[in-house]
Enzyme design. Structure first.
Site, PDB file in Angstrom:
ATOM      1  N   LYS A  89      10.664 -17.060  -3.961  1.00  0.00           N
ATOM      2  CA  LYS A  89      10.131 -16.637  -2.659  1.00  0.00           C
ATOM      3  C   LYS A  89       9.538 -15.235  -2.771  1.00  0.00           C
ATOM      4  O   LYS A  89       9.771 -14.527  -3.753  1.00  0.00           O
ATOM      5  CB  LYS A  89      11.247 -16.658  -1.616  1.00  0.00           C
ATOM      6  CG  LYS A  89      12.359 -15.645  -1.865  1.00  0.00           C
ATOM      7  CD  LYS A  89      13.539 -15.868  -0.938  1.00  0.00           C
ATOM      8  CE  LYS A  89      14.664 -14.881  -1.226  1.00  0.00           C
ATOM      9  NZ  LYS A  89      15.885 -15.227  -0.479  1.00  0.00           N
TER      10      LYS A  89
ATOM     11  N   TYR B  52       1.669  17.197   1.825  1.00  0.00           N
ATOM     12  CA  TYR B  52       1.826  17.217   3.287  1.00  0.00           C
ATOM     13  C   TYR B  52       3.114  17.906   3.713  1.00  0.00           C
ATOM     14  O   TYR B  52       4.175  17.648   3.155  1.00  0.00           O
ATOM     15  CB  TYR B  52       1.871  15.791   3.833  1.00  0.00           C
ATOM     16  CG  TYR B  52       0.541  15.081   3.850  1.00  0.00           C
ATOM     17  CD1 TYR B  52      -0.572  15.658   4.457  1.00  0.00           C
ATOM     18  CD2 TYR B  52       0.421  13.828   3.269  1.00  0.00           C
ATOM     19  CE1 TYR B  52      -1.789  14.988   4.477  1.00  0.00           C
ATOM     20  CE2 TYR B  52      -0.785  13.151   3.288  1.00  0.00           C
ATOM     21  CZ  TYR B  52      -1.890  13.738   3.893  1.00  0.00           C
ATOM     22  OH  TYR B  52      -3.079  13.082   3.915  1.00  0.00           O
TER      23      TYR B  52
HETATM   24  C1  LIG Z   1      16.931 -15.339  -1.376  1.00  0.00           C
HETATM   25  C2  LIG Z   1      17.918 -16.438  -1.358  1.00  0.00           C
HETATM   26  C3  LIG Z   1      18.619 -16.760  -2.525  1.00  0.00           C
HETATM   27  C4  LIG Z   1      18.540 -15.947  -3.795  1.00  0.00           C
HETATM   28  O1  LIG Z   1      19.284 -14.765  -3.634  1.00  0.00           O
HETATM   29  P1  LIG Z   1      19.516 -13.728  -4.827  1.00  0.00           P
HETATM   30  O2  LIG Z   1      20.557 -12.818  -4.345  1.00  0.00           O
HETATM   31  O3  LIG Z   1      18.204 -13.051  -5.050  1.00  0.00           O
HETATM   32  O4  LIG Z   1      19.922 -14.522  -6.015  1.00  0.00           O
HETATM   33  C5  LIG Z   1      19.428 -17.881  -2.473  1.00  0.00           C
HETATM   34  N1  LIG Z   1      19.560 -18.614  -1.346  1.00  0.00           N
HETATM   35  C6  LIG Z   1      18.910 -18.307  -0.214  1.00  0.00           C
HETATM   36  C7  LIG Z   1      19.101 -19.146   0.995  1.00  0.00           C
HETATM   37  C8  LIG Z   1      18.079 -17.199  -0.176  1.00  0.00           C
HETATM   38  O5  LIG Z   1      17.449 -16.892   0.949  1.00  0.00           O
END
Ligand SMILES: *Cc1c(COP(=O)(O)O)cnc(C)c1O
Length: 376
Positions: free
Chosen positions: A39, A269
């Protein structure tokens, strides 16, 4: 394609991504399916390229957040199963079928609507149902009997997976994980007894894999962070970490200008930094518009010629200034390392996150799309 040099870029090691995936698979063993999470454009490592690497290593599933992310993978030719985890909006449901995607369903109403859609198109898609066992985010709160009745009444949709997500897996002094697991196990027992337990059960993200919480592995795990080479630190009486992974990404920026400033010069800045003595400063071609956190102003470090040197003054939109007094050989056009290792020095995402008051996930996901990616 332009052949202009990059102002700021990330280098991603294909070998590290592959090795991290294999490390997870070797740890969980052949009876547990590893579904890597790609993702958010693979935590900004580039979902298309990362997915190619993972599929070449034998991954059969990929998990993404949205229908849009899943379509991008399909259009790039990914033939794996793709689980869409973070919900879909009503107008996106048709695309689930068009692109052969597997949705996570978050309520029994949504399950019925998806079943009707499948019936109207005479198809039998699979889906996974998410249970809210205590995270208090997406997932159904329905009781076991209601869930069983909903599964029994499905006409077209096949319930292939049952999942939940843990809220506090990094804190071994909290009882929340045990409570969530007990709720999930009780539901599984109920469905098994009735003969309706779906074939895939999954709960664990990176931390329960890395720290060997085997009762959370079931027959599928969903690591994200670990695939990119990270395991966050845990609190409380944790068992030893079993997973060894290495960060796959390093982030560099070009030096635009080098100049010598006198004692007393104000930098950037707000005049946030005043040179305590004559300094050589370097102006970097990276800023918060690239995802380099503004909160590193006057606080963070970068690696210049193999040494850690401080950021001076405010990180601005497209530029940041560092102290190059200790790295006198660097010239405009040379680069520094913002994240990664160079010589004996290294800066991790965790370290940047601490300095910036955030978490390592957010540092990685914050790297802007305008930062070029090179696969090495
Ligand atoms: C993002 C996510 C994961 C992976 O999590 P990590 O801590 O990066 O391994 C797994 N399950 C769900 C539902 C997620 O949203």
């Amino acid at each position: 394609m332009s052949s202009l040099p990059s102002r700021s870029w990330v280098e991603i090691s294909r070998r590290s991504i592959a090795a991290n995936f294999r490390a997870v698979r070797d740890l969980v063993g052949p009876r547990v399916e590893v579904m890597p999470v790609v993702k958010a454009d693979a935590y900004r490592h580039g979902a298309v390229e990362v997915s190619r690497i993972l599929l070449s290593q034998g991954a059969r599933w990929l998990a993404v957040s949205s229908v849009e992310e899943a379509i991008a993978l399909r259009e790039a030719g990914a033939a794996a199963r793709i689980l869409v985890m973070a919900g879909c909006l009503p107008p996106e449901r048709q695309a689930l079928l068009d692109y052969d995607l597997t949705p996570v369903i978050h309520s029994l109403d949504e399950l019925r609507v998806f079943d009707q859609l499948a019936a109207s198109r005479s198809v039998s898609p699979a889906c996974h149902l998410k249970i809210d066992t205590g995270l208090g985010r997406l997932g159904t709160l329905a009781g076991a009997d209601e869930i069983l009745a909903a599964i029994r009444s499905l006409g077209n949709v096949r319930l292939e997976g049952l999942m939940t997500h843990l809220a506090t897996s990094a804190d071994y002094s909290s009882g929340q994980t045990e409570a969530q697991m007990a709720a999930f196990d009780a539901l599984c027992a109920h469905l098994r007894h009735a003969g309706f337990l779906p074939p895939l059960l999954h709960v664990a993200a990176t931390i329960p894999v890395a720290y060997g919480r085997r009762q959370a592995w079931y027959n599928m795990v969903r690591p994200g962070h670990a695939i990119y080479g990270y395991v966050s630190p845990v609190r409380g009486p944790a068992p030893p970490r079993l997973l060894d992974v290495k960060p796959a990404l390093s982030w560099k920026a070009a030096i635009l200008e080098v100049k010598d400033v006198p004692e007393g010069a104000l930098i950037g800045y707000g005049g946030m930094f005043r040179a305590p003595r004559p300094l050589r400063i370097g102006i970097l071609a990276v800023g918060y518009a690239d995802g380099f956190p503004h909160r590193l102003s006057n606080k963070g470090k970068v690696i210049a010629d193999g040494r850690l040197v401080p950021i001076l003054g405010a990180v601005s939109m497209d530029l940041a200034t560092v102290d190059l007094t200790a790295a006198p050989s660097l010239r405009p056009g040379d680069s520094v390392t913002l994240l990664g290792a160079e010589g004996h020095a290294s800066i991790g995402a965790q370290q940047i996150a601490r300095a910036a008051g955030t978490i390592s996930y957010s540092v990685l996901c914050g790297i802007s799309p305008r930062v070029k990616r090179l696969y090495v």
